[in-house]
Design a protein around this motif. Sequence first.
Motif, PDB file in Angstrom:
ATOM      1  N   VAL A  62       0.822  -1.212   0.000  1.00  0.00           N
ATOM      2  CA  VAL A  62       0.000   0.000   0.000  1.00  0.00           C
ATOM      3  C   VAL A  62       0.855   1.261   0.000  1.00  0.00           C
ATOM      4  CG1 VAL A  62      -1.516   1.405   1.486  1.00  0.00           C
ATOM      5  CG2 VAL A  62      -2.075  -0.986   1.010  1.00  0.00           C
ATOM      6  N   HIS A  63       1.913   1.296   0.800  1.00  0.00           N
ATOM      7  CA  HIS A  63       2.650   2.534   1.030  1.00  0.00           C
ATOM      8  C   HIS A  63       3.837   2.698   0.079  1.00  0.00           C
ATOM      9  CE1 HIS A  63       0.358   3.565   4.572  1.00  0.00           C
ATOM     10  NE2 HIS A  63       0.513   2.329   5.022  1.00  0.00           N
ATOM     11  N   ASP A  64       4.109   3.953  -0.291  1.00  0.00           N
ATOM     12  CA  ASP A  64       5.266   4.275  -1.122  1.00  0.00           C
ATOM     13  C   ASP A  64       6.550   3.976  -0.361  1.00  0.00           C
ATOM     14  OD1 ASP A  64       3.504   5.213  -3.051  1.00  0.00           O
ATOM     15  OD2 ASP A  64       3.619   7.281  -2.337  1.00  0.00           O
ATOM     16  N   GLN A  65       7.559   3.505  -1.081  1.00  0.00           N
ATOM     17  CA  GLN A  65       8.825   3.174  -0.455  1.00  0.00           C
ATOM     18  C   GLN A  65       9.465   4.404   0.182  1.00  0.00           C
ATOM     19  OE1 GLN A  65       9.924  -0.049  -0.194  1.00  0.00           O
ATOM     20  NE2 GLN A  65      11.360   0.846   1.291  1.00  0.00           N
ATOM     21  N   ALA A  66       9.310   5.565  -0.454  1.00  0.00           N
ATOM     22  CA  ALA A  66       9.890   6.793   0.099  1.00  0.00           C
ATOM     23  C   ALA A  66       9.271   7.128   1.454  1.00  0.00           C
ATOM     24  CB  ALA A  66       9.685   7.952  -0.877  1.00  0.00           C
ATOM     25  N   PHE A  67       7.977   6.874   1.591  1.00  0.00           N
ATOM     26  CA  PHE A  67       7.306   7.122   2.870  1.00  0.00           C
ATOM     27  C   PHE A  67       7.806   6.156   3.943  1.00  0.00           C
ATOM     28  CE2 PHE A  67       3.517   6.044   5.582  1.00  0.00           C
ATOM     29  CZ  PHE A  67       3.553   7.191   6.354  1.00  0.00           C
ATOM     30  N   ILE A  68       7.949   4.896   3.588  1.00  0.00           N
ATOM     31  CA  ILE A  68       8.459   3.907   4.540  1.00  0.00           C
ATOM     32  C   ILE A  68       9.843   4.307   5.036  1.00  0.00           C
ATOM     33  CG2 ILE A  68       9.137   1.484   4.842  1.00  0.00           C
ATOM     34  CD1 ILE A  68       7.011   0.799   2.671  1.00  0.00           C
ATOM     35  N   GLU A  69      10.689   4.750   4.128  1.00  0.00           N
ATOM     36  CA  GLU A  69      12.045   5.181   4.506  1.00  0.00           C
ATOM     37  C   GLU A  69      11.987   6.416   5.394  1.00  0.00           C
ATOM     38  OE1 GLU A  69      14.826   3.515   4.075  1.00  0.00           O
ATOM     39  OE2 GLU A  69      13.609   1.954   3.127  1.00  0.00           O
ATOM     40  N   ALA A  70      11.060   7.312   5.110  1.00  0.00           N
ATOM     41  CA  ALA A  70      10.920   8.519   5.927  1.00  0.00           C
ATOM     42  C   ALA A  70      10.508   8.166   7.351  1.00  0.00           C
ATOM     43  CB  ALA A  70       9.905   9.469   5.292  1.00  0.00           C
ATOM     44  N   VAL A  71       9.601   7.205   7.507  1.00  0.00           N
ATOM     45  CA  VAL A  71       9.179   6.778   8.845  1.00  0.00           C
ATOM     46  C   VAL A  71      10.352   6.157   9.597  1.00  0.00           C
ATOM     47  CG1 VAL A  71       7.651   5.237  10.127  1.00  0.00           C
ATOM     48  CG2 VAL A  71       6.784   6.453   8.127  1.00  0.00           C
ATOM     49  N   LYS A  72      11.152   5.375   8.893  1.00  0.00           N
ATOM     50  CA  LYS A  72      12.340   4.780   9.529  1.00  0.00           C
ATOM     51  C   LYS A  72      13.278   5.870  10.039  1.00  0.00           C
ATOM     52  CE  LYS A  72      12.561   0.477   6.854  1.00  0.00           C
ATOM     53  NZ  LYS A  72      13.368  -0.316   5.904  1.00  0.00           N
ATOM     54  N   GLN A  73      13.530   6.866   9.190  1.00  0.00           N
ATOM     55  CA  GLN A  73      14.437   7.946   9.564  1.00  0.00           C
ATOM     56  C   GLN A  73      13.861   8.771  10.711  1.00  0.00           C
ATOM     57  OE1 GLN A  73      17.602   8.435   8.260  1.00  0.00           O
ATOM     58  NE2 GLN A  73      17.169   6.443   7.328  1.00  0.00           N
ATOM     59  N   ALA A  74      12.552   8.997  10.683  1.00  0.00           N
ATOM     60  CA  ALA A  74      11.912   9.782  11.744  1.00  0.00           C
ATOM     61  C   ALA A  74      12.049   9.078  13.090  1.00  0.00           C
ATOM     62  CB  ALA A  74      10.438   9.997  11.418  1.00  0.00           C
ATOM     63  N   GLY A  75      11.912   7.759  13.095  1.00  0.00           N
ATOM     64  CA  GLY A  75      12.015   7.007  14.327  1.00  0.00           C
ATOM     65  C   GLY A  75      13.415   6.927  14.895  1.00  0.00           C
ATOM     66  N   CYS A  76      14.382   7.294  14.058  1.00  0.00           N
ATOM     67  CA  CYS A  76      15.792   7.335  14.501  1.00  0.00           C
ATOM     68  C   CYS A  76      16.265   8.757  14.756  1.00  0.00           C
ATOM     69  CB  CYS A  76      16.687   6.682  13.450  1.00  0.00           C
ATOM     70  SG  CYS A  76      16.356   4.940  13.170  1.00  0.00           S
ATOM     71  N   GLY A  77      15.352   9.732  14.613  1.00  0.00           N
ATOM     72  CA  GLY A  77      15.714  11.130  14.825  1.00  0.00           C
ATOM     73  C   GLY A  77      16.538  11.738  13.718  1.00  0.00           C
ATOM     74  N   ARG A  78      16.451  11.160  12.515  1.00  0.00           N
ATOM     75  CA  ARG A  78      17.292  11.643  11.411  1.00  0.00           C
ATOM     76  C   ARG A  78      16.487  12.296  10.289  1.00  0.00           C
ATOM     77  NH1 ARG A  78      20.323   6.582  12.257  1.00  0.00           N
ATOM     78  NH2 ARG A  78      19.277   5.666  10.441  1.00  0.00           N
ATOM     79  N   LEU A  79      15.226  12.583  10.534  1.00  0.00           N
ATOM     80  CA  LEU A  79      14.405  13.227   9.515  1.00  0.00           C
ATOM     81  C   LEU A  79      14.141  14.662   9.935  1.00  0.00           C
ATOM     82  CD1 LEU A  79      12.899  12.460   6.841  1.00  0.00           C
ATOM     83  CD2 LEU A  79      10.842  12.227   8.232  1.00  0.00           C
ATOM     84  N   VAL A  80      14.555  15.614   9.095  1.00  0.00           N
ATOM     85  CA  VAL A  80      14.377  17.022   9.451  1.00  0.00           C
ATOM     86  C   VAL A  80      12.892  17.374   9.401  1.00  0.00           C
ATOM     87  CG1 VAL A  80      16.665  17.644   8.597  1.00  0.00           C
ATOM     88  CG2 VAL A  80      14.683  17.832   7.081  1.00  0.00           C
ATOM     89  N   GLY A 132      -6.612  -1.131  13.045  1.00  0.00           N
ATOM     90  CA  GLY A 132      -7.689  -0.193  12.719  1.00  0.00           C
ATOM     91  C   GLY A 132      -7.219   1.214  12.434  1.00  0.00           C
ATOM     92  N   LEU A 133      -5.966   1.364  11.974  1.00  0.00           N
ATOM     93  CA  LEU A 133      -5.396   2.702  11.713  1.00  0.00           C
ATOM     94  C   LEU A 133      -5.797   3.147  10.306  1.00  0.00           C
ATOM     95  CD1 LEU A 133      -1.893   2.189  13.364  1.00  0.00           C
ATOM     96  CD2 LEU A 133      -4.084   2.805  14.397  1.00  0.00           C
ATOM     97  N   HIS A 134      -7.044   3.542  10.175  1.00  0.00           N
ATOM     98  CA  HIS A 134      -7.676   3.700   8.861  1.00  0.00           C
ATOM     99  C   HIS A 134      -7.394   5.025   8.169  1.00  0.00           C
ATOM    100  CE1 HIS A 134     -11.583   5.415  10.924  1.00  0.00           C
ATOM    101  NE2 HIS A 134     -10.483   5.934  11.416  1.00  0.00           N
ATOM    102  N   HIS A 135      -6.677   5.942   8.793  1.00  0.00           N
ATOM    103  CA  HIS A 135      -6.404   7.240   8.162  1.00  0.00           C
ATOM    104  C   HIS A 135      -5.072   7.293   7.410  1.00  0.00           C
ATOM    105  CE1 HIS A 135      -9.906   8.947   9.990  1.00  0.00           C
ATOM    106  NE2 HIS A 135      -9.452   8.859  11.223  1.00  0.00           N
ATOM    107  N   GLY A 136      -4.249   6.255   7.514  1.00  0.00           N
ATOM    108  CA  GLY A 136      -2.959   6.268   6.839  1.00  0.00           C
ATOM    109  C   GLY A 136      -3.118   6.235   5.330  1.00  0.00           C
ATOM    110  N   PHE A 137      -2.326   7.053   4.631  1.00  0.00           N
ATOM    111  CA  PHE A 137      -2.365   7.107   3.171  1.00  0.00           C
ATOM    112  C   PHE A 137      -1.107   6.477   2.581  1.00  0.00           C
ATOM    113  CE2 PHE A 137      -5.451  10.282   4.355  1.00  0.00           C
ATOM    114  CZ  PHE A 137      -6.422  10.184   3.380  1.00  0.00           C
ATOM    115  N   LYS A 138      -1.112   6.323   1.275  1.00  0.00           N
ATOM    116  CA  LYS A 138       0.016   5.668   0.610  1.00  0.00           C
ATOM    117  C   LYS A 138       1.337   6.351   0.933  1.00  0.00           C
ATOM    118  CE  LYS A 138      -2.449   3.611  -3.285  1.00  0.00           C
ATOM    119  NZ  LYS A 138      -2.493   3.449  -4.757  1.00  0.00           N
ATOM    120  N   GLY A 139       1.322   7.672   0.944  1.00  0.00           N
ATOM    121  CA  GLY A 139       2.571   8.398   1.152  1.00  0.00           C
ATOM    122  C   GLY A 139       2.524   9.387   2.286  1.00  0.00           C
TER     123      GLY A 139
END
Length: 398
Positions: A62-80, A132-139
Amino acid sequence: MKTAEAAFIYSSEEHLYHFHEKHPFNPRRLRLTMDLLQYSGALDQSMILKPRYATDQELALVHDQAFIEAVKQAGCGRLVEEQARNYGIGTDDTPFFEGMHEAASLLVGGTLTAVDAVMNGSYSHALHLAGGLHHGFKGKASGFCIYNDSAIAIEYLKQNYQARVLYVDTDAHHGDGVQWCFYDDPDVFTLSIHETGRYLFPGTGSVTEKGAGAGYGMKLNIPLEAFTEDESFLESYETTFREVVEFFRPDVIITQNGADSHYLDPLTHLHTSLKSFHAIPKLAHELAHTYCNGRWVAVGGGGYDHWRVVPRAWGSIWLEMTEQTDILNQPIPQMWHEAWKEQAEELLPSVWHDPEDMLPIVPRKPIITTRNQQTVEKALYYIRNEKKSLRTPINEKR
């Protein structure tokens, strides 16, 4: 204790999906519900399946690869912050927290665990309240939701089991992320019964949102008037659910069970009681057995009165799944009160039902009921015409 073929998907690791202590989407809802069921004698360890982590490949259904990578970076404190906002992360609704990718992946994996448990024939039903996290979008993350577990589960069902899926969402907020993901898909029917978007996030879910292309007519929305009460809510729910499932004939039903249409919920304006939350899973259970050989996957969702509403509402789903609804007529166990009374911010309930005189009288009830009935008629117009057309002999069509 009477048991049935149902699996309860849970792990304490799911509590790591936690934005901060003051955020309304608090994982203690899970523990409160589980404790209530266990102290009531309705849930034991043999019924619990541990969730697995979803793989990146499964997230990418469902989700764009760029979004998945952004979530990974955000969880490590590396996303501005500027980059994060483009992905809906770092907002008031979906703030940063450490390990957010891993935590969100586990919630997705929990729903996939529920799907496999049902589709491989091990269980007729499965309940995953952390989903039930129904508001998440592809990106983009949205409305407390990072990855959209329900949408991923639906695509997973299509690709791995070639299933036609009926998704029924009774959260007070429109199930927008799931709807838009499958808007042109004829093999996924989304039915969302929610408070009108005139007053409530996300502002979508009108009766005119019916799908597109090959998926036209396979998306149905019932935007209820603010202050809708039990009778009108349940009339709308039962009428649409019965007609939709008979029309679509799914292989499996997924229900999203937000508990935020309750009168006490602090974030919405609907006016229901526990009466609705006892009836919602009862109908889903009946229709799953009638049309899907029992295949029913239920997930959680919203619900922000953690102490008085959510445990009883979500607990009712499991009691229905396992045919233990006689427990609803018993008092809330004193052991549950003892376990939580020191932390509770509200007076904990003593019974599973709400007092009949709890809800204030709504002066506009007749008007609200009539408007909701009109909304249902408009929403079902396409399905009813299609069914009528299929029944009409060829010579009459001419």
